[in-house]
Write a protein that holds these residues in place. Structure first.
Motif, PDB file in Angstrom:
ATOM      1  N   TRP A  87     -71.894  46.267 -26.291  1.00 43.25           N
ATOM      2  CA  TRP A  87     -71.487  44.940 -26.762  1.00 43.25           C
ATOM      3  C   TRP A  87     -70.810  44.177 -25.628  1.00 43.25           C
ATOM      4  O   TRP A  87     -69.874  44.681 -24.997  1.00 43.25           O
ATOM      5  CB  TRP A  87     -70.520  45.107 -27.940  1.00 43.25           C
ATOM      6  CG  TRP A  87     -70.100  43.857 -28.640  1.00 43.25           C
ATOM      7  CD1 TRP A  87     -70.883  42.963 -29.283  1.00 43.25           C
ATOM      8  CD2 TRP A  87     -68.741  43.404 -28.806  1.00 43.25           C
ATOM      9  NE1 TRP A  87     -70.117  41.964 -29.853  1.00 43.25           N
ATOM     10  CE2 TRP A  87     -68.797  42.215 -29.571  1.00 43.25           C
ATOM     11  CE3 TRP A  87     -67.501  43.887 -28.394  1.00 43.25           C
ATOM     12  CZ2 TRP A  87     -67.652  41.491 -29.920  1.00 43.25           C
ATOM     13  CZ3 TRP A  87     -66.366  43.185 -28.740  1.00 43.25           C
ATOM     14  CH2 TRP A  87     -66.441  41.992 -29.495  1.00 43.25           C
ATOM     15  N   ALA A  88     -71.278  42.947 -25.376  1.00 43.43           N
ATOM     16  CA  ALA A  88     -70.771  42.136 -24.268  1.00 43.43           C
ATOM     17  C   ALA A  88     -69.681  41.160 -24.687  1.00 43.43           C
ATOM     18  O   ALA A  88     -69.283  40.299 -23.899  1.00 43.43           O
ATOM     19  CB  ALA A  88     -71.925  41.369 -23.615  1.00 43.43           C
ATOM     20  N   GLY A  89     -69.152  41.300 -25.898  1.00 44.59           N
ATOM     21  CA  GLY A  89     -68.193  40.325 -26.404  1.00 44.59           C
ATOM     22  C   GLY A  89     -66.883  40.272 -25.648  1.00 44.59           C
ATOM     23  O   GLY A  89     -66.275  39.195 -25.522  1.00 44.59           O
ATOM     24  N   ILE A  90     -66.409  41.410 -25.124  1.00 43.94           N
ATOM     25  CA  ILE A  90     -65.126  41.417 -24.426  1.00 43.94           C
ATOM     26  C   ILE A  90     -65.138  40.444 -23.253  1.00 43.94           C
ATOM     27  O   ILE A  90     -64.139  39.789 -22.942  1.00 43.94           O
ATOM     28  CB  ILE A  90     -64.793  42.840 -23.924  1.00 43.94           C
ATOM     29  CG1 ILE A  90     -64.775  43.835 -25.084  1.00 43.94           C
ATOM     30  CG2 ILE A  90     -63.467  42.855 -23.166  1.00 43.94           C
ATOM     31  CD1 ILE A  90     -63.631  43.667 -26.035  1.00 43.94           C
ATOM     32  N   GLY A  91     -66.277  40.314 -22.598  1.00 45.32           N
ATOM     33  CA  GLY A  91     -66.380  39.463 -21.423  1.00 45.32           C
ATOM     34  C   GLY A  91     -66.241  37.982 -21.696  1.00 45.32           C
ATOM     35  O   GLY A  91     -66.161  37.185 -20.753  1.00 45.32           O
ATOM     36  N   LEU A  92     -66.207  37.585 -22.974  1.00 45.51           N
ATOM     37  CA  LEU A  92     -66.000  36.159 -23.270  1.00 45.51           C
ATOM     38  C   LEU A  92     -64.598  35.704 -22.917  1.00 45.51           C
ATOM     39  O   LEU A  92     -64.378  34.524 -22.618  1.00 45.51           O
ATOM     40  CB  LEU A  92     -66.269  35.896 -24.758  1.00 45.51           C
ATOM     41  CG  LEU A  92     -67.726  36.033 -25.216  1.00 45.51           C
ATOM     42  CD1 LEU A  92     -67.830  35.865 -26.732  1.00 45.51           C
ATOM     43  CD2 LEU A  92     -68.615  35.014 -24.508  1.00 45.51           C
ATOM     44  N   VAL A  93     -63.629  36.626 -22.953  1.00 43.24           N
ATOM     45  CA  VAL A  93     -62.247  36.218 -22.683  1.00 43.24           C
ATOM     46  C   VAL A  93     -61.592  37.044 -21.580  1.00 43.24           C
ATOM     47  O   VAL A  93     -60.448  36.791 -21.224  1.00 43.24           O
ATOM     48  CB  VAL A  93     -61.369  36.303 -23.950  1.00 43.24           C
ATOM     49  CG1 VAL A  93     -61.831  35.303 -24.994  1.00 43.24           C
ATOM     50  CG2 VAL A  93     -61.360  37.721 -24.523  1.00 43.24           C
ATOM     51  N   ARG A  94     -62.296  38.018 -21.036  1.00 42.19           N
ATOM     52  CA  ARG A  94     -61.688  38.907 -20.045  1.00 42.19           C
ATOM     53  C   ARG A  94     -62.543  38.979 -18.795  1.00 42.19           C
ATOM     54  O   ARG A  94     -63.754  39.185 -18.861  1.00 42.19           O
ATOM     55  CB  ARG A  94     -61.541  40.324 -20.620  1.00 42.19           C
ATOM     56  CG  ARG A  94     -60.765  41.287 -19.723  1.00 42.19           C
ATOM     57  CD  ARG A  94     -60.889  42.711 -20.223  1.00 42.19           C
ATOM     58  NE  ARG A  94     -59.966  43.633 -19.585  1.00 42.19           N
ATOM     59  CZ  ARG A  94     -60.158  44.213 -18.406  1.00 42.19           C
ATOM     60  NH1 ARG A  94     -61.265  43.933 -17.704  1.00 42.19           N
ATOM     61  NH2 ARG A  94     -59.266  45.057 -17.905  1.00 42.19           N
ATOM     62  N   GLY A  95     -61.915  38.847 -17.634  1.00 44.78           N
ATOM     63  CA  GLY A  95     -62.612  39.060 -16.385  1.00 44.78           C
ATOM     64  C   GLY A  95     -62.779  40.538 -16.104  1.00 44.78           C
ATOM     65  O   GLY A  95     -62.121  41.383 -16.701  1.00 44.78           O
ATOM     66  N   GLY A  96     -63.661  40.864 -15.180  1.00 42.01           N
ATOM     67  CA  GLY A  96     -63.898  42.268 -14.846  1.00 42.01           C
ATOM     68  C   GLY A  96     -64.739  42.941 -15.907  1.00 42.01           C
ATOM     69  O   GLY A  96     -65.723  42.382 -16.398  1.00 42.01           O
ATOM     70  N   LEU A 101     -62.347  41.412 -33.658  1.00 41.71           N
ATOM     71  CA  LEU A 101     -61.883  40.987 -32.344  1.00 41.71           C
ATOM     72  C   LEU A 101     -62.540  39.667 -31.941  1.00 41.71           C
ATOM     73  O   LEU A 101     -61.872  38.752 -31.442  1.00 41.71           O
ATOM     74  CB  LEU A 101     -62.186  42.054 -31.293  1.00 41.71           C
ATOM     75  CG  LEU A 101     -61.395  43.358 -31.404  1.00 41.71           C
ATOM     76  CD1 LEU A 101     -61.924  44.384 -30.405  1.00 41.71           C
ATOM     77  CD2 LEU A 101     -59.910  43.121 -31.178  1.00 41.71           C
ATOM     78  N   LEU A 102     -63.844  39.558 -32.166  1.00 39.77           N
ATOM     79  CA  LEU A 102     -64.572  38.336 -31.813  1.00 39.77           C
ATOM     80  C   LEU A 102     -64.033  37.146 -32.591  1.00 39.77           C
ATOM     81  O   LEU A 102     -63.901  36.040 -32.051  1.00 39.77           O
ATOM     82  CB  LEU A 102     -66.063  38.530 -32.085  1.00 39.77           C
ATOM     83  CG  LEU A 102     -66.988  37.365 -31.712  1.00 39.77           C
ATOM     84  CD1 LEU A 102     -66.974  37.125 -30.212  1.00 39.77           C
ATOM     85  CD2 LEU A 102     -68.415  37.655 -32.193  1.00 39.77           C
ATOM     86  N   GLY A 103     -63.677  37.362 -33.861  1.00 38.63           N
ATOM     87  CA  GLY A 103     -63.139  36.282 -34.674  1.00 38.63           C
ATOM     88  C   GLY A 103     -61.806  35.772 -34.177  1.00 38.63           C
ATOM     89  O   GLY A 103     -61.413  34.645 -34.499  1.00 38.63           O
ATOM     90  N   GLY A 104     -61.111  36.558 -33.386  1.00 43.14           N
ATOM     91  CA  GLY A 104     -59.824  36.136 -32.840  1.00 43.14           C
ATOM     92  C   GLY A 104     -59.933  35.381 -31.536  1.00 43.14           C
ATOM     93  O   GLY A 104     -58.899  34.985 -30.969  1.00 43.14           O
ATOM     94  N   PHE A 105     -61.159  35.183 -31.023  1.00 41.68           N
ATOM     95  CA  PHE A 105     -61.347  34.458 -29.770  1.00 41.68           C
ATOM     96  C   PHE A 105     -61.289  32.956 -30.038  1.00 41.68           C
ATOM     97  O   PHE A 105     -62.212  32.377 -30.608  1.00 41.68           O
ATOM     98  CB  PHE A 105     -62.682  34.787 -29.125  1.00 41.68           C
ATOM     99  CG  PHE A 105     -62.824  36.222 -28.661  1.00 41.68           C
ATOM    100  CD1 PHE A 105     -61.765  37.114 -28.737  1.00 41.68           C
ATOM    101  CD2 PHE A 105     -64.022  36.675 -28.149  1.00 41.68           C
ATOM    102  CE1 PHE A 105     -61.904  38.422 -28.308  1.00 41.68           C
ATOM    103  CE2 PHE A 105     -64.170  37.977 -27.713  1.00 41.68           C
ATOM    104  CZ  PHE A 105     -63.107  38.854 -27.794  1.00 41.68           C
ATOM    105  N   ASP A 106     -60.205  32.335 -29.622  1.00 44.33           N
ATOM    106  CA  ASP A 106     -60.079  30.894 -29.752  1.00 44.33           C
ATOM    107  C   ASP A 106     -61.125  30.199 -28.878  1.00 44.33           C
ATOM    108  O   ASP A 106     -61.246  30.513 -27.689  1.00 44.33           O
ATOM    109  CB  ASP A 106     -58.668  30.480 -29.324  1.00 44.33           C
ATOM    110  CG  ASP A 106     -58.515  28.977 -29.276  1.00 44.33           C
ATOM    111  OD1 ASP A 106     -58.594  28.342 -30.333  1.00 44.33           O
ATOM    112  OD2 ASP A 106     -58.336  28.445 -28.156  1.00 44.33           O
TER     113      ASP A 106
END
Length: 380
Positions: free
Chosen positions: A298-307, A253-258
């Motif tokens: 893991w805090a990675g989701i917050g790189l591209v998502r609010g809330g 998932l992290l690798g898909g973060f542009d």
């Protein structure tokens, strides 16, 4: 005590990648992979119901479909699942909201829960015609909930408040049962509203020490009002048969973060007036290193998502241990999600819940007999 688990209906779209957006930022392109049709959302809802989730949260805002309308339609394709409908008090009158909730209860057999979202972003609120500042919005929420609760009690309400005024307000039919009110907020004025008016205080998935501080804070405020509240937490989950498989999925998932998308989302979220959002941003600092901020958190989701920006990542046994760690602090309800929401519901529901059932901390809310796999505890 049996823990309560809720799932999430992605009314902003779903994907095998993280769908970003929220808190004033638009949904990312991945949200178009699986559009939020009633058919697809109903598929998720039916899976959640079968697996043993009590309810399903829907978001609110310009980035997603309307929660009231969507859940009303999806409810007709389910039997027992409740709907934790997010709505903003400033967008509808309290008397109409009380009436809508009462109607929803009757038409669904009592399957409405309300997630009151005051709104942390002034620029988004202004797009809807709401020009109050943040603290004033919370004070209005307090007046709103006072009116709604008195109407649900069958009272005739007259109130001339700072922001809301009603005269001779009364419902022809009160809801039965009265919907429980869920609410989150990290600012001082938010704490005051929670202490006086809500049933369940929700926090985003911060590390346990920070969650413990929030619980103690709200408990203290509620005690001064002569009230006790329940506590819930909002998290994503990535759970697999082994820890290595779960972390491999997180890294995918992290690798898909542009990088450009991350930059744009972080710039937008940095302007957020929400104290809770700023606490989420502080967990990762906008970078890709050090994202495991507590074991299996893991805090990675917050790189591209609010809330909600954190996920429990690990084997089924490890995720269960983190759940029990939060439960030991006083968390009784877990509002979970994962990408994609259909498949991840099964990973959690078939991987984690049976072990929790075998340990006696969860039981299926809709079945007298546990699933056969629930009889086998986690391996030691």
């Amino acid at each position: 005590m049996s823990l309560t688990f809720h799932w999430f209906l992605p009314t902003n779209g779903d994907s095998r990648h993280v769908v970003g957006g929220g808190h004033g930022t638009p949904a990312t392109a991945s949200g178009r992979d699986r559009p939020p049709t009633v058919a697809y959302l109903s598929q998720i809802a039916r899976a959640a119901e079968d697996l043993g989730f009590v309810g399903a949260l829907t978001p609110t805002g310009a980035w997603c479909e309307d929660a009231w309308l969507t859940t009303a339609m999806v409810s007709q394709n389910t039997e027992r699942l409740k709907f934790l409908v997010a709505f903003r008090p400033g967008f509808v009158s309290p008397t109409l909201a009380a009436q809508m909730a009462s109607t929803f209860q009757r038409q669904t057999g009592g399957r409405l829960l309300l997630n009151v979202v005051t709104g942390g972003e002034s620029h988004e609120q202004r797009a809807y015609g709401d020009f109050l500042d943040k603290d004033a919005r919370y004070r209005r929420t307090g007046e709103f909930l006072q009116i709604v609760r008195e109407l649900w009690e069958g009272k005739t309400v007259d109130l001339a408040g700072e922001h809301l005024q009603v005269e001779d307000a009364k419902l022809a039919r009160v809801p039965d049962p009265v919907p429980e009110v869920y609410f989150g907020g990290s600012s001082p004025v938010a704490g005051e509203v929670a202490a006086k008016h809500v049933d369940v205080y929700l926090t985003w998935g911060e590390p346990p020490a920070q969650v413990a501080e929030k619980i103690a804070w709200i408990r203290g405020l509620a005690a001064k009002e002569g009230r006790t509240l329940r506590f819930g937490i909002r998290l994503h989950v990535i759970t697999r048969d082994t820890s290595e498989q779960a972390w491999a999925e997180a890294h995918r998932l992290l690798g898909g973060f542009d990088p450009e998308t991350v930059r744009a989302v972080q710039e937008g979220l940095a302007r957020s007036e929400s104290e809770g959002q700023q606490r989420m941003l502080a967990l990762h600092g906008g970078g890709r290193d050090g994202l495991e901020i507590h074991p299996n958190l893991w805090a990675g989701i917050g790189l591209v998502r609010g809330g909600a920006g954190t996920a429990l990542v690990g084997s089924h046994e490890e995720v269960a241990e983190r759940i029990k760690e939060y439960a030991a602090l006083g968390i009784e309800e877990f509002v979970l999600s994962g990408y994609p929401h259909l498949e991840e519901a099964y990973w959690f529901g078939e991987g984690v819940l049976p072990g929790l059932a075998a340990e006696g901390v969860w039981k299926h809310p809709f079945r007298q007999d546990a699933a056969p796999s629930a009889q086998v505890p986690f391996a030691s």
